[in-house]
Design an enzyme around this catalytic site. Structure first.
Site, PDB file in Angstrom:
ATOM      1  N   LYS A 133       0.863  -1.180   0.000  1.00 14.83           N
ATOM      2  CA  LYS A 133       0.000   0.000   0.000  1.00 14.83           C
ATOM      3  C   LYS A 133       0.898   1.228   0.000  1.00 14.83           C
ATOM      4  CE  LYS A 133      -1.432   2.840   2.916  1.00 14.83           C
ATOM      5  NZ  LYS A 133      -1.398   4.090   2.091  1.00 14.83           N
ATOM      6  N   GLY A 152      -4.677   3.090  -1.305  1.00 13.22           N
ATOM      7  CA  GLY A 152      -5.615   3.412  -0.240  1.00 13.22           C
ATOM      8  C   GLY A 152      -4.980   4.333   0.768  1.00 13.22           C
ATOM      9  N   ASP A 153      -5.778   4.707   1.774  1.00 14.42           N
ATOM     10  CA  ASP A 153      -5.241   5.556   2.837  1.00 14.42           C
ATOM     11  C   ASP A 153      -4.964   4.718   4.076  1.00 14.42           C
ATOM     12  OD1 ASP A 153      -7.782   5.067   3.878  1.00 14.42           O
ATOM     13  OD2 ASP A 153      -8.539   7.052   3.338  1.00 14.42           O
ATOM     14  N   GLY A 154      -4.373   5.354   5.075  1.00 12.18           N
ATOM     15  CA  GLY A 154      -4.004   4.623   6.275  1.00 12.18           C
ATOM     16  C   GLY A 154      -5.191   4.103   7.048  1.00 12.18           C
ATOM     17  N   GLY A 200      -8.032   3.240   5.915  1.00 13.24           N
ATOM     18  CA  GLY A 200      -8.703   2.178   5.183  1.00 13.24           C
ATOM     19  C   GLY A 200      -7.812   0.981   4.966  1.00 13.24           C
ATOM     20  N   VAL A 201      -7.133   0.942   3.813  1.00 11.43           N
ATOM     21  CA  VAL A 201      -6.317  -0.213   3.448  1.00 11.43           C
ATOM     22  C   VAL A 201      -5.197  -0.447   4.460  1.00 11.43           C
ATOM     23  CG1 VAL A 201      -4.800  -1.183   1.678  1.00 11.43           C
ATOM     24  CG2 VAL A 201      -6.893   0.008   1.004  1.00 11.43           C
ATOM     25  N   GLY A 202      -4.611   0.619   4.986  1.00  8.51           N
ATOM     26  CA  GLY A 202      -3.549   0.444   5.981  1.00  8.51           C
ATOM     27  C   GLY A 202      -4.039  -0.321   7.199  1.00  8.51           C
ATOM     28  N   GLU A 220       9.742   2.093  10.674  1.00 12.27           N
ATOM     29  CA  GLU A 220      10.769   3.104  10.398  1.00 12.27           C
ATOM     30  C   GLU A 220      10.039   4.430  10.442  1.00 12.27           C
ATOM     31  OE1 GLU A 220      12.828   5.840   9.387  1.00 12.27           O
ATOM     32  OE2 GLU A 220      12.375   5.247   7.315  1.00 12.27           O
ATOM     33  N   CYS A 246      13.339  11.814   7.115  1.00 12.82           N
ATOM     34  CA  CYS A 246      13.280  11.518   8.544  1.00 12.82           C
ATOM     35  C   CYS A 246      14.654  11.568   9.199  1.00 12.82           C
ATOM     36  CB  CYS A 246      12.620  10.165   8.774  1.00 12.82           C
ATOM     37  SG  CYS A 246      13.325   8.820   7.806  1.00 12.82           S
ATOM     38  N   GLU A 272       9.229  17.210  15.061  1.00  8.85           N
ATOM     39  CA  GLU A 272       9.725  16.971  13.705  1.00  8.85           C
ATOM     40  C   GLU A 272       8.981  17.903  12.750  1.00  8.85           C
ATOM     41  OE1 GLU A 272      10.793  13.182  10.879  1.00  8.85           O
ATOM     42  OE2 GLU A 272       8.809  13.192  11.819  1.00  8.85           O
TER      43      GLU A 272
END
Length: 477
Positions: A174, A205-207, A209-211, A249, A282, A382
């Site tokens: 994803k 998809g988005d986090g 949903g599919v995430g 990560e 990051c 951050e």
């Protein structure tokens, strides 16, 4: 406009179970550049089922055959590298020359490194004289869900997909819905390389949903995620019910300790490194701690370097930074820059608002704050944009205390001509990686952190072993 609504499931491009269009925004223009579809539970279930069905045969495939398929993916990239650079540039705003020279080549660089690491892997080893006949066997963990970010899209896709395939796992990817075009092209590479159906699958998809569906799916044995610390915590909670392996990560707030003996070049290098990729890395050295004798001069150097950094649209050739990825990120950065001003930091360069002469696009002014104090929001949070904060220190112990006073622990940096001091600090800094005197980590080293930066170890032998589980067997002889 590009239309890419299909998902790659079971070796075929298939339409979503329920159409749900999602616009992809070109961050340089704020205009829609592509349309994809967002998947739902039925799409995720289909992709996981395809991966589950393909797993037994793929896990049993000889290692040299799996290696051959990965070499085929590399050949596809080499033939279509310009397409990949163009996709990355338009979807997340990387300047085209930077996309060609740094972003897209992550595919070939990581594949070549993993193939080299593969030659050093020991899949079955004995335990020595204390356990005669006992062997430790490494085997693929199963179906893995791979969730990747937008800031270095091919870096993260390649760091996850390739070691998973080499390990013998099947996977569902994803990618970020903000930057899906490069991953869709990568899926074409996999298909054209002849990788067997179901071994690699992709569902956009988005986090939420599919995430989440991947993180909670009972047939997914492992989740490998790169993204924000907030999302990493949510994925860990979601995965706990099915006792998945989770590798994360996450974010960072790297300290760059610049001692007076490092000289002015170390300051220039630190500013440019932070501004690279518009600050959207990051592992960026976002906190520059400078020893007091060099501090006043370092402040002037940082201002000059930042004011000399050009900002321009991603499609424009040349050496400049592009926009940040979207309005949400732009607004977050503006809020943090304003907080630095309100809390009394000295604004050396940049500031809030669009750069001079720019009236559209998510462009951020290259910004440097001096005289930042521990506890300020710009020092703690951050920012993920082209914003550097600078702080003076008197002693090595003071610098170490400030550097380690953060929930994050991805990469820290040390600049000094004193090798003894450098090694001493490398052992005391709380992070997964330490970069010294501008030198990158060598080929085969892993990428990963500690604390709120996660615990993944991506790259090299470690990157492949993340997708393996060990089995102890007696009486092997």
């Amino acid at each position: 406009m590009i239309e890419r609504r299909a998902f790659y499931i079971g070796g075929q491009w298939v339409h979503p179970a329920t159409p749900k269009d999602h616009p992809v925004i070109d961050p340089s223009t704020e205009e829609v550049c592509a349309v994809i579809s967002i998947g739902d539970q039925a799409d995720t279930d289909a992709a996981v089922a395809a991966a589950k069905a393909a797993f037994p045969a793929w896990a049993a495939t000889p290692l040299d055959v799996r290696r051959g398929y990965v070499e085929g993916i590399l050949a596809q990239y080499n033939a279509r590298a310009e397409e990949m650079a163009q996709a990355i540039s338009i979807e997340m705003g990387a300047p085209i020359d930077f996309a060609r020279n740094s972003q897209a080549p992550c595919v070939s660089e990581h594949i070549e490194a993993f193939l080299s690491a593969l030659d050093r892997m020991e899949w079955v080893h004995d335990m020595g004289d204390e356990a005669p006949g006992t062997r430790i066997v490494k085997q693929p963990i199963g179906v893995v869900g791979l969730i990747t970010p937008w800031n270095w899209p091919m870096n993260q896709v390649t760091l996850k997909v390739i070691p998973a395939l080499l390990a013998g796992c099947t996977c569902v990817l994803k990618p970020s819905e903000e930057a899906p075009l490069s991953s869709l092209l990568f899926a074409e590479f996999v298909h054209d390389a002849g990788v067997p159906a179901g071994v690699f699958n992709l569902v956009n998809g988005d986090g939420a949903g599919v995430g989440t569906q991947l993180s909670t799916h009972p047939d997914v044995a492992m989740i490998s995620f790169t993204g924000s610390t907030r999302a990493g915590r949510a994925i860990s909670r979601n995965a706990a019910e099915t006792l998945k392996r989770v590798t994360l990560e996450l974010g960072g707030k790297g300290a760059n300790l610049v001692f007076a003996d490092a000289g002015e070049e170390a300051v220039k290098r630190g500013v440019r490194s932070l501004m690279n990729n518009s600050g959207q890395s990051c592992n960026a050295p976002s906190r520059m701690l400078v020893e007091r004798p060099l501090y006043d001069r370092a402040v002037e150097i940082a201002r000059e370097v930042a004011e000399g950094i050009a900002v321009a649209p991603a499609a424009q050739p040349g050496k400049h930074i592009g926009p940040v990825v979207n309005r949400t990120q732009w607004d977050k950065i503006q809020d943090l820059v304003q907080s630095g001003i309100d809390e009394g930091a000295t604004l050396l360069a940049g500031g809030t608002g669009l750069p001079e002469g720019v009236n559209k696009g998510f462009f951020v002014r290259p910004t440097v704050f001096a005289d930042v104090r521990p506890g300020m929001r710009v020092e703690r949070e951050e920012i993920f944009g082209p914003v550097l904060v600078m702080m003076p220190f008197e002693t090595e112990d003071e610098a170490l205390t400030v550097a380690n006073d953060t929930e994050y622990g991805l990469t820290n940096y040390v600049q000094t001509a004193d090798k003894t001091r450098a090694r001493r600090l490398a052992l005391q800094l709380r992070s997964g990686m330490v970069s010294m005197n501008g030198r990158s980590l060598g080929d085969g080293a892993f990428f990963g952190g500690v604390g709120a930066s996660g615990s993944a170890r991506e790259g090299g032998v470690w990157g492949i072993e993340e997708f393996l589980q060990e089995k102890a067997v007696s009486d092997w002889n």
